[in-house]
Design a protein around this motif. Sequence first.
Motif, PDB file in Angstrom:
ATOM      1  N   TYR A  96       0.852  -1.188   0.000  1.00  0.00           N
ATOM      2  CA  TYR A  96       0.000   0.000   0.000  1.00  0.00           C
ATOM      3  C   TYR A  96       0.891   1.243   0.000  1.00  0.00           C
ATOM      4  O   TYR A  96       2.033   1.212   0.452  1.00  0.00           O
ATOM      5  CB  TYR A  96      -0.956   0.022   1.191  1.00  0.00           C
ATOM      6  CG  TYR A  96      -0.313   0.124   2.560  1.00  0.00           C
ATOM      7  CD1 TYR A  96       0.051   1.359   3.102  1.00  0.00           C
ATOM      8  CD2 TYR A  96      -0.104  -1.014   3.342  1.00  0.00           C
ATOM      9  CE1 TYR A  96       0.614   1.458   4.364  1.00  0.00           C
ATOM     10  CE2 TYR A  96       0.460  -0.935   4.607  1.00  0.00           C
ATOM     11  CZ  TYR A  96       0.825   0.303   5.120  1.00  0.00           C
ATOM     12  OH  TYR A  96       1.409   0.401   6.365  1.00  0.00           O
ATOM     13  N   LEU A 102      -4.334  11.922   1.665  1.00  0.00           N
ATOM     14  CA  LEU A 102      -4.892  11.032   0.652  1.00  0.00           C
ATOM     15  C   LEU A 102      -5.001  11.704  -0.714  1.00  0.00           C
ATOM     16  O   LEU A 102      -5.455  11.091  -1.677  1.00  0.00           O
ATOM     17  CB  LEU A 102      -6.272  10.527   1.092  1.00  0.00           C
ATOM     18  CG  LEU A 102      -6.297   9.632   2.325  1.00  0.00           C
ATOM     19  CD1 LEU A 102      -7.741   9.231   2.660  1.00  0.00           C
ATOM     20  CD2 LEU A 102      -5.437   8.394   2.122  1.00  0.00           C
ATOM     21  N   PRO A 115      -2.364   7.889  -2.661  1.00  0.00           N
ATOM     22  CA  PRO A 115      -2.025   7.050  -1.511  1.00  0.00           C
ATOM     23  C   PRO A 115      -3.242   6.284  -1.006  1.00  0.00           C
ATOM     24  O   PRO A 115      -4.387   6.718  -1.144  1.00  0.00           O
ATOM     25  CB  PRO A 115      -1.540   8.061  -0.467  1.00  0.00           C
ATOM     26  CG  PRO A 115      -1.166   9.276  -1.254  1.00  0.00           C
ATOM     27  CD  PRO A 115      -2.116   9.315  -2.411  1.00  0.00           C
ATOM     28  N   ASP A 116      -2.976   5.141  -0.400  1.00  0.00           N
ATOM     29  CA  ASP A 116      -4.035   4.334   0.223  1.00  0.00           C
ATOM     30  C   ASP A 116      -4.273   4.742   1.666  1.00  0.00           C
ATOM     31  O   ASP A 116      -5.373   4.564   2.191  1.00  0.00           O
ATOM     32  CB  ASP A 116      -3.650   2.854   0.186  1.00  0.00           C
ATOM     33  CG  ASP A 116      -3.443   2.346  -1.224  1.00  0.00           C
ATOM     34  OD1 ASP A 116      -4.431   2.246  -1.962  1.00  0.00           O
ATOM     35  OD2 ASP A 116      -2.283   2.059  -1.598  1.00  0.00           O
ATOM     36  N   HIS A 117      -3.232   5.259   2.305  1.00  0.00           N
ATOM     37  CA  HIS A 117      -3.323   5.611   3.722  1.00  0.00           C
ATOM     38  C   HIS A 117      -2.496   6.863   4.005  1.00  0.00           C
ATOM     39  O   HIS A 117      -1.564   7.187   3.267  1.00  0.00           O
ATOM     40  CB  HIS A 117      -2.786   4.468   4.604  1.00  0.00           C
ATOM     41  CG  HIS A 117      -3.607   3.214   4.558  1.00  0.00           C
ATOM     42  ND1 HIS A 117      -4.796   3.078   5.237  1.00  0.00           N
ATOM     43  CD2 HIS A 117      -3.388   2.044   3.898  1.00  0.00           C
ATOM     44  CE1 HIS A 117      -5.282   1.866   5.001  1.00  0.00           C
ATOM     45  NE2 HIS A 117      -4.459   1.228   4.197  1.00  0.00           N
ATOM     46  N   ALA A 122      -2.409   4.445   8.494  1.00  0.00           N
ATOM     47  CA  ALA A 122      -1.729   3.282   7.920  1.00  0.00           C
ATOM     48  C   ALA A 122      -1.649   2.127   8.905  1.00  0.00           C
ATOM     49  O   ALA A 122      -1.318   2.323  10.084  1.00  0.00           O
ATOM     50  CB  ALA A 122      -0.329   3.670   7.476  1.00  0.00           C
TER      51      ALA A 122
END
Length: 321
Positions: A96, A102, A115-117, A122
Amino acid sequence: MNRRDLLKLAAGGAALAGAWGCSTVGAARSEGPATRAAPSGPGAASAPRPLPLPKTGPLPVALVVGKDADVLDFCGPLEVFAGAVTAEGTPLFAPYLVAASLGPVAVGGGMRVLPDHTFESAPQPKVIVIPAMDLEAATPAMIGWIRTASAATDVTMSVCNGAFVLARTGLLSGRSATAHHAGFFRFAGEFPDVHLRRGARFVEDGNLASAGGISSGIDLALRVVERYVGRELAASVADGMEYQGQGWLDPDSNGAYARLPAFTEEHPLCPVCLMDGDRAITSTFRGKRYSFCAPSEKAFFDQHTEVFERFLEEDQRAGGR
C-alpha cells in the motif's frame, strides 16, 4: 527524474511456502531462467537470514511516497512484492502507498499517485520501502512514522537517496548503509555516524536495509522476498518480470561505483555529485584543482574535505586512483 533532479533531492524457504500451501510463485517454471545459482568467489553473498511468514494472510508492505519520489524507486519494489503469489494466486504481500494525505502526490516524471493511507491511518507494516524524494517532503510526520513503525518491521528499506530520509530518523546511527553513488559524498558529510559502504548493491543491518541507485531497489526487494520464501520462489518472481539482473544474489555487486572516477582537466567532474564541473567554480585540494557544478557543491566540499580525503585514501588502499 533526471540525475540532476535526483541529486537536488539528496541535497535538500520451502517449509515457509508449505504453510501457504504453495510450492511455487505466480507463473514460475521449475527450470530455465528461474533457476539461478548464487555467485561464488570472494564477492559471493552470504546466505540470507530467513524471515518468518505468517501461516495465513499477506504481509503488509508500506511504500512511502512524497513529492518527486523517484518512480522506479518504489514501483520497482512494488512490482516485486505484488508479483509474489502462491500457486493458487494468493498474494504473499499486501503493498500500500502511504503519504501525508490522501490527495494526489506528484512523483517523478509528472506522474500522480493516490495514496491508500495517511501516516495516521496506515496499518502497521512488516516491510517499509522509502524512495528518493524531495527532502522537503520528509516532514517530521513522515520521519516520525518511519521511526515508530520500524520498531515492529521485519525490514525497513531505503532505495537510492531514500537513504537520506532513513538516516534522518536516526535509526541508521552507528550502522551500515549505502545510497546512489552520486550521493556518497553528501551522505558521508551529512551523516558521519553512518558507515557508508561504497560499491554495495544493497546493505542489510538488522531490520534496516538500503539499496544503491534506483534499479538496485528491485534487487533488494527480491532479496527480501528470498528471505521470506526462499531463492527458488524469489527467482520465479524475477523470471515473471523478465528481470535478468543478478544483483539480488550478491550485495557487493556494485563494484563499478566503489571508487572515485578520474578527475581531469579535459573532463572536469564535480567531486560532490560527479556531474560535469564548471571550470569557473573551483577549489584546490592536495595541490590539485577541482571543478564544481554549482557554488553550493563547492561550499559543501570546502566544509567536508575530510570526506574526500577519506575516499581518496580508501581508493589508494584498494589500488584505485
